[in-house]
Design an enzyme around this catalytic site. Sequence first.
Site, PDB file in Angstrom:
ATOM      1  N   SER A  30       0.806  -1.235  -0.042  1.00  0.00           N
ATOM      2  CA  SER A  30      -0.023   0.022   0.075  1.00  0.00           C
ATOM      3  C   SER A  30       0.819   0.996   0.046  1.00  0.00           C
ATOM      4  CB  SER A  30      -0.980   0.045   1.077  1.00  0.00           C
ATOM      5  OG  SER A  30      -0.200   0.041   2.404  1.00  0.00           O
ATOM      6  N   GLU A  46       0.873  10.310   4.704  1.00  0.00           N
ATOM      7  CA  GLU A  46       2.090   9.293   5.092  1.00  0.00           C
ATOM      8  C   GLU A  46       3.333   9.267   3.790  1.00  0.00           C
ATOM      9  OE1 GLU A  46       0.468   5.438   6.209  1.00  0.00           O
ATOM     10  OE2 GLU A  46      -0.822   6.405   7.593  1.00  0.00           O
ATOM     11  N   ASP A  75      -2.911   4.562  14.102  1.00  0.00           N
ATOM     12  CA  ASP A  75      -1.996   3.914  13.680  1.00  0.00           C
ATOM     13  C   ASP A  75      -1.823   4.488  11.960  1.00  0.00           C
ATOM     14  OD1 ASP A  75       0.082   1.859  12.962  1.00  0.00           O
ATOM     15  OD2 ASP A  75      -1.346   0.964  11.752  1.00  0.00           O
ATOM     16  N   GLN A 131     -14.406  -7.017   6.922  1.00  0.00           N
ATOM     17  CA  GLN A 131     -13.652  -7.873   7.732  1.00  0.00           C
ATOM     18  C   GLN A 131     -12.794  -7.725   8.817  1.00  0.00           C
ATOM     19  OE1 GLN A 131     -12.275 -11.169   4.872  1.00  0.00           O
ATOM     20  NE2 GLN A 131     -12.684  -9.974   3.454  1.00  0.00           N
ATOM     21  N   VAL A 132     -12.360  -6.553   8.811  1.00  0.00           N
ATOM     22  CA  VAL A 132     -11.581  -5.853  10.029  1.00  0.00           C
ATOM     23  C   VAL A 132     -12.576  -5.663  11.376  1.00  0.00           C
ATOM     24  CG1 VAL A 132     -10.014  -4.362  10.852  1.00  0.00           C
ATOM     25  CG2 VAL A 132      -9.383  -5.377   8.784  1.00  0.00           C
ATOM     26  N   THR A 141      -2.362  -6.262   0.296  1.00  0.00           N
ATOM     27  CA  THR A 141      -2.950  -5.528   1.120  1.00  0.00           C
ATOM     28  C   THR A 141      -4.603  -5.355   1.134  1.00  0.00           C
ATOM     29  OG1 THR A 141      -3.053  -3.268   2.503  1.00  0.00           O
ATOM     30  CG2 THR A 141      -2.622  -3.009   0.088  1.00  0.00           C
ATOM     31  N   GLY A 190      -1.826  -4.032  10.837  1.00  0.00           N
ATOM     32  CA  GLY A 190      -2.045  -5.192   9.918  1.00  0.00           C
ATOM     33  C   GLY A 190      -0.899  -5.998   9.661  1.00  0.00           C
ATOM     34  N   ALA A 201      -7.323   2.818  13.086  1.00  0.00           N
ATOM     35  CA  ALA A 201      -6.617   1.641  12.503  1.00  0.00           C
ATOM     36  C   ALA A 201      -7.020   1.585  11.080  1.00  0.00           C
ATOM     37  CB  ALA A 201      -6.487   0.549  13.230  1.00  0.00           C
ATOM     38  N   SER A 202      -7.768   2.549  10.290  1.00  0.00           N
ATOM     39  CA  SER A 202      -8.177   2.550   9.126  1.00  0.00           C
ATOM     40  C   SER A 202      -7.226   3.398   8.156  1.00  0.00           C
ATOM     41  CB  SER A 202      -9.600   3.083   8.946  1.00  0.00           C
ATOM     42  OG  SER A 202     -10.236   2.898   7.847  1.00  0.00           O
ATOM     43  N   ARG A 203      -7.726   4.667   7.850  1.00  0.00           N
ATOM     44  CA  ARG A 203      -7.022   5.434   7.177  1.00  0.00           C
ATOM     45  C   ARG A 203      -7.289   6.765   7.758  1.00  0.00           C
ATOM     46  NH1 ARG A 203      -5.316   1.659   5.295  1.00  0.00           N
ATOM     47  NH2 ARG A 203      -4.867   0.973   2.941  1.00  0.00           N
ATOM     48  N   HIS A 248       1.841   3.027  10.895  1.00  0.00           N
ATOM     49  CA  HIS A 248       0.854   1.901  10.129  1.00  0.00           C
ATOM     50  C   HIS A 248       1.276   0.397   9.884  1.00  0.00           C
ATOM     51  CE1 HIS A 248      -1.529   2.594   6.241  1.00  0.00           C
ATOM     52  NE2 HIS A 248      -2.106   1.577   6.772  1.00  0.00           N
TER      53      HIS A 248
END
Length: 350
Positions: free
Chosen positions: A45, A231, A226, A124-125, A66, A251, A203-205, A248
């Site tokens: 990613s 970034e 995270d 899913q997360v 990813t 995962g 913990a996504s974006r 980040h």
Amino acid sequence: MNILADALLPGLDSAFPPPFTVTLYHKADEIPELLHYKDVLLCRSTLKINGDLLKNHQIKFVATATSGTDHIDFPFLESQNISIIDAKGCNAISVADYVVACLAYLDKQQLIQGKTAGIIGLGQVGTKVYERLNAAEFQLCLYDPPKATRDTSFQSCSLEDLFECDLLCVHAELHSDAPYPSLNLINRDFLKELKPGCIIINASRGGIVNEEALLHLGSAILYCTDVYNNEPHIDSRIVSKATLCTPHIAGHSLEAKFAAVAIVSRKLHQMLGLPYPQFATPEKPYRLNENSDWRELALSIYNPIHETLELKHAGNLSSAFLTLRKNHHHRHDFTTYFDSDSIKKYPLLG
């Protein structure tokens, strides 16, 4: 079939045996030259996939190891008839572990005020996080209006329900699609409605939480993140404000990394009508001493305060972010440290 792959991805030789030939790239600036005569670009990613990168090349597939795909310019790839392969779900367990590690640290610091939690995004997360928190008897508010429109068995809570939560876990995909865009979902108006002391774990974006609004918020919100805007050129003010800030890596368990390569490999083999290969897996870690509470066990596997302090004390923040992310390669999924009977005693751990 010729593949150009990120050198940091594990298990490539076993995942792509003949008729595949794998060439590795170590830095993004190597790609334009190495991409000649390649059929597949296999990336992470961190790489922006767009016309500037792929111009003058004739690749057939872009594969990202990813779950997230916001680094890919879908319209450009579609215009060039380039197929896209992702690894959605590969890191769901790893991200759930990360959330639990954050909770373990926060609980030891006596920063968790109650057990009402909101989960934003039930892919899913988010579903894995739901399973952990539900097993630990949290009262849960589940927010995912797009899912509710697709799945009549799922009922989304309202935004107003989230304002009563002690904890918010952000796991939505980043998008701007009406009527429920996630971009800047957690904005000034949202933040000012939260309870003082509310914890946000993102913990996504980064773009889902409006960082400027967060920085100018008067009330006491605990922000654990995270992910960031821009970034690796992250805002030092966010790092200073955050209770926990990591590079980040939510995962990035070893199992998640191997799973991502395996998922991409299966999809590519299936598309080409080839039988699946035998996939490599990481070595199992040592067993943990179970004479501890769940917090001690979680933090003995992964403690987010260590990378937090590294970022907070970094001289060159962008360089530290990249270095810490690259070096985060020793964490296993929590369940690999226990047998199936033992894990039942620790519902938050898996």
